[in-house]
Design an enzyme around this catalytic site. Structure first.
Site, mmCIF file in Angstrom:
data_model
loop_
_atom_site.group_PDB
_atom_site.id
_atom_site.type_symbol
_atom_site.label_atom_id
_atom_site.label_comp_id
_atom_site.label_asym_id
_atom_site.label_seq_id
_atom_site.Cartn_x
_atom_site.Cartn_y
_atom_site.Cartn_z
ATOM 1 N N LYS A 166 0.820 -1.218 0.000
ATOM 2 C CA LYS A 166 0.000 0.000 0.000
ATOM 3 C C LYS A 166 0.851 1.264 0.000
ATOM 4 C CE LYS A 166 -2.542 -0.569 3.700
ATOM 5 N NZ LYS A 166 -1.952 -1.836 4.176
ATOM 6 N N ARG A 179 -9.858 1.465 8.593
ATOM 7 C CA ARG A 179 -9.472 0.098 8.920
ATOM 8 C C ARG A 179 -10.563 -0.615 9.711
ATOM 9 N NH1 ARG A 179 -3.449 0.917 8.653
ATOM 10 N NH2 ARG A 179 -2.414 -0.999 9.253
ATOM 11 N N ARG A 186 11.018 -7.163 5.346
ATOM 12 C CA ARG A 186 10.924 -5.713 5.095
ATOM 13 C C ARG A 186 11.818 -4.917 6.051
ATOM 14 N NH1 ARG A 186 5.031 -2.865 4.903
ATOM 15 N NH2 ARG A 186 4.972 -3.090 7.162
ATOM 16 N N ARG A 201 10.959 -2.651 11.349
ATOM 17 C CA ARG A 201 9.934 -2.009 12.179
ATOM 18 C C ARG A 201 9.595 -2.947 13.325
ATOM 19 N NH1 ARG A 201 4.995 -0.060 8.386
ATOM 20 N NH2 ARG A 201 3.831 -0.860 10.151
ATOM 21 N N ARG A 210 -1.041 -8.844 13.477
ATOM 22 C CA ARG A 210 -1.563 -7.786 12.595
ATOM 23 C C ARG A 210 -2.413 -8.385 11.467
ATOM 24 N NH1 ARG A 210 3.541 -5.116 10.753
ATOM 25 N NH2 ARG A 210 2.260 -3.666 9.569
HETATM 26 P P1 AMP Z 1 0.564 0.858 8.891
HETATM 27 O O1 AMP Z 1 1.846 1.574 8.639
HETATM 28 O O2 AMP Z 1 -0.558 1.329 8.010
HETATM 29 O O3 AMP Z 1 0.743 -0.647 8.841
HETATM 30 O O4 AMP Z 1 0.100 1.218 10.390
HETATM 31 C C1 AMP Z 1 0.917 0.908 11.492
HETATM 32 C C2 AMP Z 1 0.080 0.873 12.752
HETATM 33 O O5 AMP Z 1 -0.537 2.153 12.973
HETATM 34 C C3 AMP Z 1 -1.084 -0.119 12.735
HETATM 35 O O6 AMP Z 1 -0.685 -1.443 13.061
HETATM 36 C C4 AMP Z 1 -1.996 0.500 13.814
HETATM 37 O O7 AMP Z 1 -1.496 0.252 15.113
HETATM 38 C C5 AMP Z 1 -1.829 2.001 13.534
HETATM 39 N N1 AMP Z 1 -2.833 2.447 12.542
HETATM 40 C C6 AMP Z 1 -2.604 2.917 11.291
HETATM 41 N N2 AMP Z 1 -3.742 3.239 10.677
HETATM 42 C C7 AMP Z 1 -4.745 2.983 11.558
HETATM 43 C C8 AMP Z 1 -6.165 3.088 11.510
HETATM 44 N N3 AMP Z 1 -6.804 3.536 10.416
HETATM 45 N N4 AMP Z 1 -6.862 2.723 12.612
HETATM 46 C C9 AMP Z 1 -6.247 2.280 13.723
HETATM 47 N N5 AMP Z 1 -4.916 2.136 13.822
HETATM 48 C C10 AMP Z 1 -4.161 2.475 12.753
#
Ligand code: AMP
Length: 205
Positions: free
Chosen positions: A13, A88, A127, A138, A149
């Site tokens: 993404k 989400r 990654r 990360r 996740r």
């Molecule tokens: P990502 O980089 O999109 O994988 O996001 C990393 C982390 O940020 C996720 O595992 C959540 O803990 C938090 N996060 C990101 N976007 C959201 C969202 N829309 N709702 C809730 N938590 C989020």
């Protein structure tokens, strides 16, 4: 154009969001990036979000929705945006729909990047990201957290595919392949496949 990019962790993404947003001339808004910047900057928002992120859980909807609503009100997002990692949950999607509708706007499309789970685990465990000149993993890409996740995605986020399908907004994109092939599939689904900007009904991809 107002576009949501949906897909599990590891589907690509972030990479696609940057490229597609540039093509569409709209800002790419990544909730994960905003949260990570707040965690590194040790802001209040970062402190609220950190424990959820470290555990691979979702940050509560009220915190996340307030943050996104604020970001979408900034001038660069008024005429269009590409959201990466939001919504989400169904509740987030409903709030996004309602707050756009209050402004007389609506989403144009949800692009779902589809990748099978074995490939996701393989991609996420390999990654790395560049921080201060060093490639680091990360915290939430560690194998135990990755599995969690993916579960969170299946339970809380995957239902959005049906939500957007019912709204007539969903295009599923095969996200296996070279980055530019996946981008080309996404642009075709948006009716922007380089044929002069046709905006016909998006074809199945
Ligand atoms: P990502 O980089 O999109 O994988 O996001 C990393 C982390 O940020 C996720 O595992 C959540 O803990 C938090 N996060 C990101 N976007 C959201 C969202 N829309 N709702 C809730 N938590 C989020």
């Amino acid at each position: 154009m107002r576009v949501v990019l949906l897909g599990p962790p590891g589907a690509g993404k972030g990479t696609q969001a940057q490229i597609i947003a540039t093509e569409l001339a709209v800002p790419a808004i990544s909730t994960g990036d905003i949260f990570r910047a707040n965690v590194s900057g040790q802001t209040d928002l970062g402190q609220q979000a950190k424990s959820y992120m470290d555990a691979g859980d979702l940050v509560p909807d009220e915190i996340t929705v307030a943050m996104v609503t604020g970001r979408l009100a900034e001038p660069d997002a008024v005429d269009g945006f590409l959201l990466d990692g939001f919504p989400r949950t169904i509740a987030q999607a409903e709030q996004l729909r309602d707050s756009l509708s209050e402004l007389g706007h609506a989403l144009d499309r949800c692009l779902e990047l589809v990748v099978d789970e074995d490939e996701l685990v393989r991609r996420l465990s390999g990654r790395r990201m560049l921080v201060d000149g060093e490639w680091v993993q990360r915290d939430d890409d560690k194998p135990e957290t990755v599995r969690h996740r993916l579960e969170v995605y299946r339970e809380q986020t995957a239902p959005l595919s049906g939500f957007y399908e019912q709204a007539g907004l969903l295009s599923r994109i095969d996200a296996i392949g070279e980055v530019d092939e996946v981008t080309a599939r996404a642009m075709r689904a948006l009716g922007r496949d380089g044929d002069g900007g046709s905006t016909g009904v998006p074809a199945a991809v």
